[in-house]
Enzyme design. Structure first.
Site, PDB file in Angstrom:
ATOM      1  N   GLU A 120       4.837  -3.275  -1.907  1.00 26.40           N
ATOM      2  CA  GLU A 120       3.674  -2.449  -1.564  1.00 26.40           C
ATOM      3  C   GLU A 120       3.622  -2.204  -0.058  1.00 26.40           C
ATOM      4  O   GLU A 120       4.173  -2.984   0.719  1.00 26.40           O
ATOM      5  CB  GLU A 120       2.402  -3.215  -1.963  1.00 26.40           C
ATOM      6  CG  GLU A 120       1.481  -2.606  -2.961  1.00 26.40           C
ATOM      7  CD  GLU A 120       0.964  -1.216  -2.727  1.00 26.40           C
ATOM      8  OE1 GLU A 120       1.618  -0.373  -2.072  1.00 26.40           O
ATOM      9  OE2 GLU A 120      -0.121  -0.940  -3.237  1.00 26.40           O
ATOM     10  N   ASP A 129      -5.090  -4.020   0.797  1.00 25.16           N
ATOM     11  CA  ASP A 129      -6.318  -3.887   1.583  1.00 25.16           C
ATOM     12  C   ASP A 129      -7.436  -4.653   0.859  1.00 25.16           C
ATOM     13  O   ASP A 129      -7.588  -5.853   1.046  1.00 25.16           O
ATOM     14  CB  ASP A 129      -6.598  -2.387   1.723  1.00 25.16           C
ATOM     15  CG  ASP A 129      -7.832  -2.075   2.548  1.00 25.16           C
ATOM     16  OD1 ASP A 129      -8.338  -2.967   3.238  1.00 25.16           O
ATOM     17  OD2 ASP A 129      -8.310  -0.930   2.502  1.00 25.16           O
ATOM     18  N   LYS A 137      -4.542  -7.127   4.753  1.00 26.66           N
ATOM     19  CA  LYS A 137      -5.752  -7.181   5.584  1.00 26.66           C
ATOM     20  C   LYS A 137      -6.647  -8.258   4.994  1.00 26.66           C
ATOM     21  O   LYS A 137      -7.512  -7.962   4.162  1.00 26.66           O
ATOM     22  CB  LYS A 137      -6.467  -5.829   5.560  1.00 26.66           C
ATOM     23  CG  LYS A 137      -5.684  -4.673   6.154  1.00 26.66           C
ATOM     24  CD  LYS A 137      -6.511  -3.390   6.071  1.00 26.66           C
ATOM     25  CE  LYS A 137      -5.786  -2.215   6.687  1.00 26.66           C
ATOM     26  NZ  LYS A 137      -6.550  -0.956   6.538  1.00 26.66           N
ATOM     27  N   ARG A 148       3.801   9.656   7.916  1.00 25.40           N
ATOM     28  CA  ARG A 148       4.689   8.730   7.183  1.00 25.40           C
ATOM     29  C   ARG A 148       6.047   8.573   7.861  1.00 25.40           C
ATOM     30  O   ARG A 148       6.695   7.544   7.731  1.00 25.40           O
ATOM     31  CB  ARG A 148       4.949   9.244   5.760  1.00 25.40           C
ATOM     32  CG  ARG A 148       3.763   9.207   4.841  1.00 25.40           C
ATOM     33  CD  ARG A 148       4.225   9.408   3.404  1.00 25.40           C
ATOM     34  NE  ARG A 148       3.153   9.806   2.509  1.00 25.40           N
ATOM     35  CZ  ARG A 148       2.291   8.969   1.940  1.00 25.40           C
ATOM     36  NH1 ARG A 148       2.366   7.688   2.200  1.00 25.40           N
ATOM     37  NH2 ARG A 148       1.351   9.417   1.130  1.00 25.40           N
TER      38      ARG A 148
HETATM   39  P1  5GP Z   1      -6.348  -1.595  -2.012  1.00 25.68           P
HETATM   40  O1  5GP Z   1      -6.328  -1.178  -3.451  1.00 25.68           O
HETATM   41  O2  5GP Z   1      -5.662  -2.897  -1.737  1.00 25.68           O
HETATM   42  O3  5GP Z   1      -7.758  -1.566  -1.442  1.00 25.68           O
HETATM   43  O4  5GP Z   1      -5.640  -0.460  -1.194  1.00 25.68           O
HETATM   44  C1  5GP Z   1      -4.284  -0.277  -1.219  1.00 25.68           C
HETATM   45  C2  5GP Z   1      -3.918   1.115  -0.778  1.00 25.68           C
HETATM   46  O5  5GP Z   1      -4.870   1.694   0.125  1.00 25.68           O
HETATM   47  C3  5GP Z   1      -2.621   1.092  -0.029  1.00 25.68           C
HETATM   48  O6  5GP Z   1      -1.513   1.147  -0.923  1.00 25.68           O
HETATM   49  C4  5GP Z   1      -2.732   2.313   0.850  1.00 25.68           C
HETATM   50  O7  5GP Z   1      -2.295   3.451   0.151  1.00 25.68           O
HETATM   51  C5  5GP Z   1      -4.211   2.441   1.121  1.00 25.68           C
HETATM   52  N1  5GP Z   1      -4.563   1.880   2.434  1.00 25.68           N
HETATM   53  C6  5GP Z   1      -5.284   0.768   2.684  1.00 25.68           C
HETATM   54  N2  5GP Z   1      -5.395   0.539   4.004  1.00 25.68           N
HETATM   55  C7  5GP Z   1      -4.706   1.530   4.622  1.00 25.68           C
HETATM   56  C8  5GP Z   1      -4.435   1.838   6.004  1.00 25.68           C
HETATM   57  O8  5GP Z   1      -4.825   1.154   6.970  1.00 25.68           O
HETATM   58  N3  5GP Z   1      -3.686   2.944   6.240  1.00 25.68           N
HETATM   59  C9  5GP Z   1      -3.193   3.735   5.241  1.00 25.68           C
HETATM   60  N4  5GP Z   1      -2.466   4.792   5.594  1.00 25.68           N
HETATM   61  N5  5GP Z   1      -3.427   3.472   3.926  1.00 25.68           N
HETATM   62  C10 5GP Z   1      -4.172   2.380   3.628  1.00 25.68           C
END
Ligand code: 5GP
Length: 179
Positions: A104, A108, A136, A170
């Site tokens: 991954e 987040d 994070k 990207r």
């Molecule tokens: P989660 O489901 O863990 O909250 O989020 C995961 C997804 O959120 C990541 O695969 C990514 O696509 C997006 N994401 C979370 N934080 C960031 C960030 O700081 N920058 C970017 N570009 N995408 C993020």
């Protein structure tokens, strides 16, 4: 030193992690994975699109035989009260009895992995672990085991090295953070 501030979609970002720093962290993670998965022929399940650059660098440093597949994850609301349903697109391999490593870009809140893992486990793999470029910890909201993390970062929005801001960024070899 370092690269200057950049602007993407009228939003300012400052240099955060250099390509050299990323390379060092990814190389260290690949060494751990190579040691841990020796003789187990893992199947790396790369989640597109954000993980493509990380996966490329990580997997070319794997010294043990492994397989690689690319998937997309589609989320949609279930028909009844089931909430969000996770569908895995592109996983045609039989993963029964295999050692899976999900690759991954960022964990987040952990929601994506929290939903993806049961779907993968239902297919009967021998094991499933997560290898993520970034996590994070301050924003993690689910109890998921993150065994392979290249870098822990604060709860800020980052772009570059595969990660986008509304489609752009990207291709950047360094990582930038929103200011
Ligand atoms: P989660 O489901 O863990 O909250 O989020 C995961 C997804 O959120 C990541 O695969 C990514 O696509 C997006 N994401 C979370 N934080 C960031 C960030 O700081 N920058 C970017 N570009 N995408 C993020």
């Amino acid at each position: 030193m370092g690269s200057p501030h950049i602007t993407i979609h009228q939003k300012a970002f400052r240099p955060y992690l250099s390509a050299a720093a990323l390379d060092e962290a990814v190389t260290a993670l690949a060494a751990r994975l190579s040691a841990d998965y020796a003789g187990r022929e893992p199947l790396f399940v790369v989640v597109l699109t954000g993980a493509f650059m990380f996966a490329s660098d990580l997997l070319k440093r794997m010294t043990e035989p492994c397989e690689i597949v690319f998937i997309r994850v589609a989320s949609y609301e279930g028909t009844a009260s089931s909430g969000v349903v996770q569908e895995i697109l592109g996983l045609r391999e039989d993963v029964q009895g295999r050692h899976l490593v999900v690759v991954e870009d960022i964990v987040d809140t952990g929601t994506t992995m929290h939903q993806l893992l049961p779907t993968l486990l239902a297919k009967g793999p021998a094991s499933v672990e997560i290898a993520t470029l970034f996590s994070k910890p301050a924003s993690l909201r689910h109890d998921i085991a993150l065994r392979y993390v290249a870098l822990e970062i604060p709860n800020d929005f980052v772009v570059g090295y595969g990660l986008d801001y509304d489609g752009l960024g990207r291709n950047l070899p360094d990582v930038y953070v929103a200011v």
